[in-house]
Design a protein around this motif. Sequence first.
Motif, short mmCIF file in Angstrom:
data_model
loop_
_atom_site.label_atom_id
_atom_site.label_comp_id
_atom_site.label_asym_id
_atom_site.label_seq_id
_atom_site.Cartn_x
_atom_site.Cartn_y
_atom_site.Cartn_z
N ILE A 149 0.11 -8.13 -0.05
CA ILE A 149 -0.57 -9.15 -0.73
C ILE A 149 -1.62 -9.84 -1.39
N TYR A 150 -1.82 -10.90 -2.14
CA TYR A 150 -2.30 -11.46 -2.88
C TYR A 150 -2.26 -10.74 -4.43
N HIS A 151 -0.63 -10.21 -4.68
CA HIS A 151 -0.38 -9.58 -6.13
C HIS A 151 0.27 -11.06 -6.91
N PRO A 152 -0.06 -11.61 -8.03
CA PRO A 152 0.33 -13.02 -9.11
C PRO A 152 1.57 -12.31 -8.22
N ALA A 153 2.72 -11.46 -8.46
CA ALA A 153 3.74 -11.44 -9.34
C ALA A 153 4.86 -10.56 -7.90
N LEU A 154 4.23 -9.77 -7.06
CA LEU A 154 4.40 -8.92 -6.04
C LEU A 154 4.52 -9.39 -4.60
N ASP A 155 3.82 -10.74 -4.18
CA ASP A 155 3.61 -10.89 -3.14
C ASP A 155 4.75 -10.56 -1.68
N SER A 156 4.19 -10.08 -0.97
CA SER A 156 5.16 -9.92 0.29
C SER A 156 5.63 -8.89 -0.26
N THR A 157 6.27 -7.84 -0.73
CA THR A 157 7.36 -6.86 -1.75
C THR A 157 6.21 -6.05 -0.72
N HIS A 158 7.68 -4.88 -0.71
CA HIS A 158 7.13 -3.47 -0.35
C HIS A 158 6.20 -3.10 -1.23
N ILE A 159 5.50 -1.90 -0.74
CA ILE A 159 5.44 -0.87 -1.10
C ILE A 159 4.95 0.96 -0.69
N ASP A 160 5.42 1.38 -1.28
CA ASP A 160 5.10 3.08 0.27
C ASP A 160 3.37 3.36 0.17
N ALA A 161 2.82 2.94 0.77
CA ALA A 161 1.34 3.62 1.09
C ALA A 161 1.15 4.00 2.55
N THR A 162 2.61 5.11 3.07
CA THR A 162 1.84 5.86 4.10
C THR A 162 1.18 6.75 3.67
N GLY A 163 0.53 7.63 4.78
CA GLY A 163 -0.19 8.72 4.30
C GLY A 163 -2.15 8.39 4.24
N GLY A 164 -2.56 9.38 4.12
CA GLY A 164 -4.19 8.64 4.11
C GLY A 164 -5.15 9.15 5.32
N TRP A 165 -5.76 8.83 6.09
CA TRP A 165 -6.71 8.78 7.38
C TRP A 165 -6.85 6.86 7.95
N HIS A 166 -6.49 7.03 9.20
CA HIS A 166 -7.66 5.77 9.68
C HIS A 166 -8.56 6.27 9.79
#
Length: 384
Positions: free
Chosen positions: A150-167
């Motif tokens: 979200i908020y990207h001027p060209a890629l809004d609503s497209t998928h990105i692999d952001a799995t991982g990290g910590w809660h």
Amino acid sequence: MKNYFLITSLIFALNTNVNSQVRAWIRVNQLGYLPNDKKAAILLSEENITIKSFSIYNALTDELEYKSDEIIPYGNFGNFKSTFRLNFSNLREEGSYKIKIDSIESPVIRIFKNAYDGSADFLLNYMRQQRCGYNPILNDSCHTSDGFIIYHPALDSTHIDATGGWHDASDYLQYVTTSANAVYLMLFAYEQNQNCFSDEYENNGIKKANGIPDILDEAKWGIDWLLKMNPKADEMYNQIADDRDHRGFRLPNEDTISYGKGLERPVYYCTGKPQGMFRYKNRSDGIASTAGKFASAFALGSEVFKKYFTEYAEKLKQKAIEAYDYGKRNPGVCQTAPCISPYFYEEENWVDDMQLAAASLYKLTGEKKFLDDAITFGRQERTT
């Protein structure tokens, strides 16, 4: 009538007994003390009291072991009218003890040469518990559909692999703001105290040695996620999900909160402008606070991991330089985003992040331009 007087007398006696007790507490290092270290306890009292000495007794035999008048009064503090620092550094005999001052008694004090053994590694249990993606505590995975941009001027609503990290906490939001800081501090702790950390877990958090200190396994778990949140030199993401997450208690692998695209969660692109999906907005006016955090974590990661992963370390070096340059081109703070509630991480400073990034890059590369930048950013720092 006799019963009335009996009850009244009992109530008076109970009240007199309570009021005769000084409401005071002795706070100690519950982890323990090393025999030759400085040792102190803190006495806090809700009443005005004066003490001239304190005694330390064996916790098992109740025999007097030590007596001291090394007391520094500090006066009023918060709700406490009297506060004191009790110094017992000269007690070096290993054992378990209690401080006593009249009716005031401390918790058990442990003095042992191995008092801190395992404590650094123990803290990593919390980090493993907070893992997103594969969680070794649950032996299951969560939030594997993350996420949509979200908020990207060209890629809004497209998928990105952001799995991982910590809660981030007891909720399941994820932030670069806190995660990059956690990565840096773990790497720094290892760099400063390498002999404190053991190797009992693999990178995925399963208990099995892999030849790499566990704190570096955990730091790498965080860096791998940061790399996903900064896929290109001029593309940074700062946050996954928002406070729409706050809808009751549930395990992460049972999280079914919907943000409008199945189980995908929103991934916030860094715009350098105020963000907030509904009524409430943050006050972002740049990207440097986030870019600086990326850069410092990548730079220190490059330095620490070159011993184990040469190509990975070189990649982190390049990513650190790119993130730093992006921060210089986009000064200002990049705050986390609220949604249905007005709460977010309201950091107002960005020069400290860029200063740390510049100093980390100077340490990594030896290039004087980074040292000059670190000094310049340091001079802009209003709070030290």
